[in-house]
Write an enzyme that holds these catalytic residues in place. Structure first.
Site, PDB file in Angstrom:
ATOM      1  CD  GLU A  42     -50.743 -12.611 -48.938  1.00  0.00           C
ATOM      2  OE1 GLU A  42     -49.507 -13.462 -49.472  1.00  0.00           O
ATOM      3  OE2 GLU A  42     -51.460 -13.384 -48.393  1.00  0.00           O
ATOM      4  CG  ASN A 102     -46.927 -11.854 -51.598  1.00  0.00           C
ATOM      5  OD1 ASN A 102     -47.579 -10.408 -51.478  1.00  0.00           O
ATOM      6  ND2 ASN A 102     -47.382 -12.893 -51.492  1.00  0.00           N
ATOM      7  CE  LYS A 119     -46.141 -14.343 -47.314  1.00  0.00           C
ATOM      8  NZ  LYS A 119     -47.359 -15.052 -47.949  1.00  0.00           N
ATOM      9  CD  GLU A 138     -47.573 -17.157 -50.581  1.00  0.00           C
ATOM     10  OE1 GLU A 138     -46.997 -15.962 -50.550  1.00  0.00           O
ATOM     11  OE2 GLU A 138     -48.397 -17.432 -49.840  1.00  0.00           O
ATOM     12  CB  CYS A 164     -49.947 -13.888 -45.685  1.00  0.00           C
ATOM     13  SG  CYS A 164     -50.789 -15.320 -45.642  1.00  0.00           S
ATOM     14  CG  ASN A 189     -54.892 -13.312 -50.175  1.00  0.00           C
ATOM     15  OD1 ASN A 189     -54.946 -13.305 -51.413  1.00  0.00           O
ATOM     16  ND2 ASN A 189     -55.042 -12.145 -49.341  1.00  0.00           N
TER      17      ASN A 189
END
Length: 304
Positions: A42, A102, A119, A138, A164, A189
């Protein structure tokens, strides 16, 4: 042969070009091992910038890619084409319409992008939180993905992607499982400590990371390649634990370090068949008449 290309820490001042050079070095190793697909983490091109609280949108925008490939990343696609190695990696995407995601992409062995995923399960928060040991913003910098969990026929396998925190949600794997997925690629991450619970350190976090990926692999009879960005970024530790997991849920390759490291395994897609035709033969065994609550209700509600 499939490779998982773990990356060590990327500092805030590191350029895209310096990171791509490290990725190319891992691809050289993959070429020497005969890998046909290499999976990167990621946000593979930058530090994990959502740890920083930023109010100036221009400051935020420097972390995003407006096209893919671009000048900095073109060497990755050239390598893929020249050496016939498919690649998958994550990055921060800014669309022409000004939307922010993302994202991860998947290429075939000619270096052509054949799949894109954004994501869905964004963790963290949207505003500065003084109660946290460090920020995880995020929800401030990204929108939830709008593409769902698609799969693609690519290089002889049914492939899907997630990123993730998606790996912690069983729905992620099951939606792809219902499309016959045989290989799930995911980058992450993940901080080595929990910003809201100091007692949850790296050992617990690695256990949970591996637990959910093994469960997703087994319950959907699919290979899972989970690849970390690890090490200490800008003073903040990220855990490693990159793994390749077989369709029976067993770890068949695992990273030993928190730096740049290539793991690999010869993944036979035929190993998916037994699980998909026996205990996880969805057509014979699923009972969707009892699952409606999953899509009509979001939060948990106690019985009245």
């Amino acid at each position: 042969m499939i490779g998982g290309a773990q990356l060590g820490a990327i500092q805030k001042h590191d350029s895209r070009e310096s990171v791509v050079a490290r990725m190319l070095a891992l691809l050289e190793q993959a070429k020497d091992r005969g890998c046909e697909l290499v999976v990167f983490p990621e946000l593979a091109l930058t530090t994990f910038f959502p740890r920083w609280y930023m109010e100036d949108q221009a400051e935020v925008d420097v972390w995003f890619e407006q096209e893919m490939p671009n000048a900095a990343t073109q060497p990755l696609f050239d390598f893929a084409r020249t050496h016939r190695i498919a690649i998958s990696f994550g990055y921060a995407e800014r669309t022409p319409e000004g939307r922010y995601f993302n994202t991860s992409i998947l290429t075939d062995r000619t270096g052509t992008i054949v799949g894109k995923y954004r994501k869905v399960h964004l963790p963290g928060h949207a505003e500065f939180d003084p109660e946290r040991d460090f920020q995880h913003l995020e929800k401030r910098y990204f929108e939830p993905g709008d593409l769902g969990f698609p799969t693609w026929e690519n290089e002889g396998a049914v492939m899907g992607m997630c990123i993730c925190n998606d790996r912690r949600w069983p729905e992620t794997y099951r939606v792809m499982g219902l499309q016959g997925v045989e290989l799930v690629t995911l980058g992450y991450n993940t901080p080595s400590v929990n910003a809201q619970n100091r007692g949850e350190g790296e050992a617990h976090r690695l256990f949970h990371s591996q637990l959910v990926m093994q469960a997703g692999a087994y319950q959907n009879a699919t290979w899972v390649v989970g690849v970390a960005k690890a090490g200490v970024e800008d003073g903040f530790p990220l855990m490693g634990g990159s793994v390749i997991i077989d369709p029976n849920g067993f770890v068949v390759a695992q990273a030993d370090t928190q730096g740049d490291e290539l793991i690999s395994h010869r993944c036979d897609m035929d190993l998916c068949t037994f699980g998909k035709t026996t205990i996880f033969d969805f057509k014979r065994h699923r009972r969707i008449e009892h699952y409606g609550i999953i899509t009509r209700q979001t939060g948990a509600e106690r019985p009245a």
